[in-house]
Every structure is written in C-alpha cells, then in structure tokens.
Scaffold this active site. Structure first.
Site, PDB file in Angstrom:
ATOM      1  N   TYR A 131       0.803  -1.412  -0.064  1.00 41.46           N
ATOM      2  CA  TYR A 131       0.091  -0.011   0.025  1.00 41.46           C
ATOM      3  C   TYR A 131       0.791   1.353   0.086  1.00 41.46           C
ATOM      4  CZ  TYR A 131      -3.366  -3.616   1.342  1.00 41.46           C
ATOM      5  OH  TYR A 131      -4.079  -4.610   1.695  1.00 41.46           O
ATOM      6  N   SER A 162      -3.431  -7.448   7.985  1.00 35.59           N
ATOM      7  CA  SER A 162      -4.325  -7.965   6.766  1.00 35.59           C
ATOM      8  C   SER A 162      -2.936  -8.524   5.885  1.00 35.59           C
ATOM      9  CB  SER A 162      -4.863  -6.643   6.133  1.00 35.59           C
ATOM     10  OG  SER A 162      -5.675  -7.140   5.149  1.00 35.59           O
ATOM     11  N   TYR A 163      -2.891  -7.849   4.677  1.00 32.16           N
ATOM     12  CA  TYR A 163      -1.739  -8.166   3.621  1.00 32.16           C
ATOM     13  C   TYR A 163      -0.388  -8.212   4.486  1.00 32.16           C
ATOM     14  CZ  TYR A 163       0.538  -8.648  -0.860  1.00 32.16           C
ATOM     15  OH  TYR A 163       1.217  -9.302  -1.928  1.00 32.16           O
ATOM     16  N   TRP A 169     -11.601  -4.073  -2.795  1.00 28.98           N
ATOM     17  CA  TRP A 169      -9.968  -3.784  -2.586  1.00 28.98           C
ATOM     18  C   TRP A 169      -9.414  -3.704  -3.878  1.00 28.98           C
ATOM     19  CZ3 TRP A 169      -6.032  -7.605  -3.777  1.00 28.98           C
ATOM     20  CH2 TRP A 169      -4.882  -7.312  -3.063  1.00 28.98           C
ATOM     21  N   ASP A 177     -14.254  -8.695  12.212  1.00 33.44           N
ATOM     22  CA  ASP A 177     -13.213  -8.568  10.980  1.00 33.44           C
ATOM     23  C   ASP A 177     -13.651  -9.600   9.991  1.00 33.44           C
ATOM     24  OD1 ASP A 177     -10.768  -8.207   9.691  1.00 33.44           O
ATOM     25  OD2 ASP A 177      -9.759 -10.134  10.725  1.00 33.44           O
ATOM     26  N   HIS A 222     -12.340  -4.582  10.110  1.00 34.59           N
ATOM     27  CA  HIS A 222     -11.040  -4.851   9.434  1.00 34.59           C
ATOM     28  C   HIS A 222     -10.306  -3.342   9.433  1.00 34.59           C
ATOM     29  CE1 HIS A 222      -8.379  -7.019   7.160  1.00 34.59           C
ATOM     30  NE2 HIS A 222      -8.122  -6.140   6.545  1.00 34.59           N
TER      31      HIS A 222
END
Length: 595
Positions: free
Chosen positions: A47, A119-120, A167, A263, A297
């Site tokens: 990101y 997350s990622y 996303w 989440d 999330h």
C-alpha cells in the site's frame, strides 16, 4: 529498554534490498538515534511505505523506533518503489525470507528480526515465518488469514465478492495507474485516469449487480488478478499452494495474534492460533498469545457500527494499558530482549466481551469451562416475514412443519453491516437489521426474553436441515441480539453453498473438493460456521437466528441454476424449506460461559 525512553529518529528512504532473483525492493528505515545495534522490526506492504505513517493506529513506527528498535517498512515486489511484477502473495514466501535476512544485516541491526502488520501485512509475516529464516525471532500478525477459502476469496463456498472487488478497485488500483501512466511523462493523462477511477469507486455499488461477474467493469485495467482469481473454483490447487494450512509446523518463532469480532478474517485468526498452539507445544516455543477486540477490519475504534463499546475497547487505550503499539512493545521486549516481566500483566488470551463491554482474560482458546449449548428452531410453518411464528429454545422440537421461502437472485437480501471490507459503501460491524425485517425471504427464530445475562465466548455454528428446488443454492445463518426496544443487531454470521457442502463438512474444517450439485427437494444437513463471538446478551434481550439465502454484495449470488455466476447471467427462483422436527432438528450451537 526503558518504557519512557525517547530518542532522535532518522528516516532513510528507498533503502534497496536485492532478492535472490536480482529484483530490487525498497524500504524506509526508521533509525533510533545514538548509534549502537538494535533489534529490527520489519513490515512488508503493498500500500506504499511512504503512506505508512503511524501504522494506521496499529503499530506506530516512530514510537517503535523511539523505544530502541530499528524499524523497516518495505514495498513488496511490483508495488510503488519496488521493482518487479506484482502478483498478490505469490512472491511473498521467497521475498519474505530474503527480506528478513537482509534486514538482519542492515547497519545498526543486531541481527535479530521480528515482524508486524495487519491484513496483507499480516500474511507477509506468515509467509516469511513458514520459510523459517534464521534471523526471525517472532511475528505479530493482525486481522489476517491463512486459508483463502475461509474469508479471503471464499466463505463456505460463496465468493467474497464485496471485499474482493472493493479491494481491487479502491485500495490497490491506484498504484497500477501510477505505474502505467506516471512513467509516460504526461501528468494530465495521469490525473484524468485517477479522477476516472475515483468516479468509478464512488459508483462501485452499482457494478456489483453485473452478471456474469467476468463482465465487471474495469476500464482502467487495474484488476487483472481479481478476474484470474474469480475464475478459480474452490478445488483449484492454487489456493493450497498460496495458503498456509499444513505449513504452520514449519514456524520456529512465537506469535502474538490480534483479531476483531467483526473482522473478515476472524475465523482464520482463531484457526491460526489453534495451529500455533500445536506448533509451540511440539517445538518448545513460547505459548502463542491472542487478543480480540470488538473491531472491524483495520479499525480499532470504541464505536463499531451502530454501537459504542467504551474507551477501554479502543486500540488507543487497550484495557487501560496503553495503545496497540504498547501491546507490541511489551511483547517485543519479552521476545527480543528477554524481559519476561513486560508480559507479567498480559494474559495469554484476552478478549473483549461485547454487551457487558469489558475485557476478559483466559489461559487459552477455546476458553476453559465454556459449555456447548444448543438452541433449537421451532415454529408452525410461518417463520418468514417480520412477525412470524419462528421460535428458538433449548427444547428439542417434536413433529413440526417446515418453514419455506422463495429466494430470487435478482432480488437478494442486501448486506447490512457484518464482517465486510467495503468501508465507503457499507459500514461494517453491528448494525440494526430492521430495514430487512419485512422481507419474506428471511426466516426468523427468536427466543423468549432472557431472564438473566447470557454470555457467549467461543465458537458459533448452525446445523441446518434444508431442501431446495434448485440443483445449487446458498443458505446464510445470522446470530442477532434483539434489544427490548426492538433493535436487532447482527452478532456473527456464515454461509454455505450447497454444492460446496463436502468442502466444509464441519465448523472450522475445510477440505476442498470438487463442487457437486444437490438433488432438488431432497433434505440435506448443512454445517454453517459462524466462526465465533464474545458477547453478553443482557437480561430482557432475545437471541435470534435468521436464515436466508443471500447477503449481497458481501457474497456473490447463487444463481440457483448450477451454473457459475462468473460465466453465466441466467437465474432461477429457488423454493427453500427449512426443517425443525424430531428427525431433523435444525439448531444453533453456542459456547456459554458462566459469570
């Protein structure tokens, strides 16, 4: 390392790291002033490391560096300042290993590395950890997953359409445009493309109605991977190659996991914790630690959805012991610096119990002493609509007629809250479900008002006996807390695609197999995994289970034809029956905990 230590921080930008194939990845390095050698904390993200800032309220790199840690934020392959082609998660195993070892050799590093991120950024930690780089000492993965069939790409066999498309278009799409048009030297064209993408995101809710899904509008070409993934069925070997099931035994470092009741990856957070309990016991590692708040999330606020849970629930004042960065620091001080006293007041498992709005501590999960209790469906065949006769009680049913409803994919039940990732479209978390109250395609089974507080901390599931006129269809189950004033807040939910029933034979069990149709009008038993919750249903409140066949656009619509919505636009109406009799006792299973 003093808890009050402050230091001058310097930031080096675009520090290169060469991967084993010669590709250069770049990172920002936050250095504590004063020289010396320091433990290193690494996060790897798609990101933009320059936008990393304060870590999104999760782990502040400035604060971490101020406590004497060398902090590294790296753009993953093919994103922002890093070279190469980005294929989500494909390169993160090898690149994760190489990046950990590179970070250990940085000037000022003492050779010991731990990781952090959500997350990622949580998945990149797991992917590095299962490769067992020698310099790695611990990971703190937050709100992340390991099995792509359990909340990432699929859930119960249904596609996670809402989160996946949002996303791809709204979160990761802009770097694709920057790479595609930024290098052209035409800033006007880049601006036009970015503004066009912004307009499409603002109107993205309309695109979810597209059938077939292969025709989803992507004029800027920012989502090639999404279309590739949409075409892969649940039994594609790709998901196992990319996932982590069966690999946790290779992890050689302790873990601290952070999750949220709302989440999208809660179920995987709990499965990963269970896997690491086994690994820790086998390898003699520190006991894994688990923290679950009432969060959605990527947000750690005290107000979640339509409800306020109090300041102690916030990631900024976590149980009055500091913020989430402080939680990291206590764990790092113990794991990296041998200061076990830093964890003296931190229990192995800490969960926030909604309703009573307080943290509870345990030595493991599932929590000791929880009682498995069943709540059975009842009714005289009229559980549909806003004021039906569906009931929920601890008594087994007798000879009762089934309930029925019609599910039309052209008029699906709209998503209201829950564990979603569409923040600009559909707010996540607990939200009043009454806007859907009048729909005839939702069955409602409601208990009598509770005589005393009823606390549930642990797994939640529904065993559903149902038949459909279609060769394939979906069933959705939702646990709801009904307040005395009529407000009805979703607690947790789940879905099962009939053709995927063999892939999800029991809650928490995933065995991907080739989808198979059902025999129309034949009753089947479906296991619907609602994952888990930590909730106290207050005296005077009522428990409710809602049964329907859609939750759109969170999950893709089942067309009821046996054809895949990725390739087909043809739909049919399915006539559903839900049984609750002595031989087919549909029921909810909860983990009740004594006060």
């Amino acid at each position: 390392m003093s808890a009050t230590a402050t230091r001058l921080i310097t930031i080096e930008r675009n520090v290169p790291a060469t991967m084993r194939d010669g590709t250069t990845l770049r990172a920002n390095v936050y250095r504590p002033g004063g020289g010396g050698r320091h433990p290193t904390l690494l996060t790897r993200l798609p990101y933009g490391k320059d936008l990393f800032g304060s870590g999104g309220g999760y782990a502040d790199p400035i604060k971490l560096a101020g406590r004497g840690y060398l902090v590294v934020a790296q753009d993953v392959r093919g994103r922002f300042a890093s070279e190469g082609e980005w294929a989500p998660f494909v390169h993160e195993f090898a690149d994760g290993y190489d990046s950990v070892e590179w970070a250990a050799r940085l000037p000022g590093s003492d050779g010991r590395v731990a990781m952090f991120g959500v997350s990622y950024l949580g998945m990149t930690q797991w992917q590095a950890a299962v490769m067992a780089p020698p310099a790695l000492r611990g990971i703190v993965p937050g709100i992340t997953w390991g099995n792509y069939l359990n909340g990432c790409s699929f859930r119960g066999g249904a596609r996670e359409l809402g989160s996946a498309w949002y996303w791809a278009q709204a979160i990761v799409g802009f770097d694709v445009l920057l790479r595609k048009y930024g290098a052209s030297g035409d800033p006007a064209e880049l601006q036009r493309q970015v503004l066009g993408q912004v307009a499409r995101i603002d109107d993205i809710i309309a695109s979810y109605d597209t059938l077939p899904l292969a025709a989803l509008p992507d004029p800027a070409g920012v989502s090639p991977t999404t279309f590739e993934w949409l075409r892969r069925p649940i039994d594609d070997p790709f998901w196992g190659e990319l996932g982590l099931d069966g690999r946790y035994g290779a992890v050689r470092v302790p873990t601290l996991q952070i999750g949220g009741w709302y989440d999208i990856f809660l179920g995987e957070t709990l499965r990963q914790y269970a896997a690491m309990r086994e690994t820790a016991a086998a390898r003699g590692l520190r006991e894994p630690r688990l923290v679950i708040g009432p969060w959605v999330h990527g947000r750690y606020d005290p107000v979640v959805g339509d409800l306020a849970f109090g300041l102690a629930s916030s990631g900024l004042l976590l149980n009055y012991r500091g913020d989430l960065t402080d939680l990291h620091l206590r764990w790092y001080d113990a794991v990296l610096n041998g200061n076990d006293a830093a964890l003296a007041e931190q229990p192995p498992v800490e969960v926030f119990v909604m309703g009573e709005n307080r943290w509870r501590s345990f030595d493991r999960w599932p929590v000791p002493g929880a009682r498995e209790e069943r709540w059975y469906f009842h009714g005289a065949g009229g559980a549909d609509g806003g004021a039906g006769d569906g009931a929920l009680s601890r008594e087994r049913p007798g000879q009762e007629p089934p309930d029925s409803y019609a599910y039309d994919p052209r008029d699906p039940v709209p998503t209201i809250g829950g564990a979603t990732l569409m923040p600009a479209l559909i707010p996540s978390g607990p939200r009043d479900q009454r806007p859907n109250a009048g729909r005839r395609d939702i069955l409602r089974y409601t208990s009598a008002p509770l005589e005393r507080d009823y606390t549930v901390i642990g797994p939640v599931s529904v065993a559903l006996f149902a038949a459909s006129s279609a060769p394939d269809t979906d069933f959705v189950a939702r646990l709801v807390d009904v307040h005395p004033d009529g407000r009805a807040f979703n607690v947790t939910d789940g879905v099962i695609r009939a053709s995927a029933r063999a892939s999800y034979p029991a809650p928490g069990v995933i065995r991907p197999t080739r989808p198979s149709p059902i025999e129309p009008d034949r009753p089947y038993e479906y296991a619907i995994d609602l994952w888990a919750t930590g909730s106290t249903f207050r005296a005077g409140h009522r428990l409710r289970v809602e049964i329907t066949s859609s939750n759109f656009p969170r999950w893709d619509r089942n067309l009821n034809t046996g054809e895949d919505s990725v390739l087909s636009a043809a739909t049919a109406v399915a006539h559903q029956r839900v049984f609750h009799d002595a031989d087919r006792p549909s029921h909810l299973t909860l983990a009740a905990v004594a006060e």
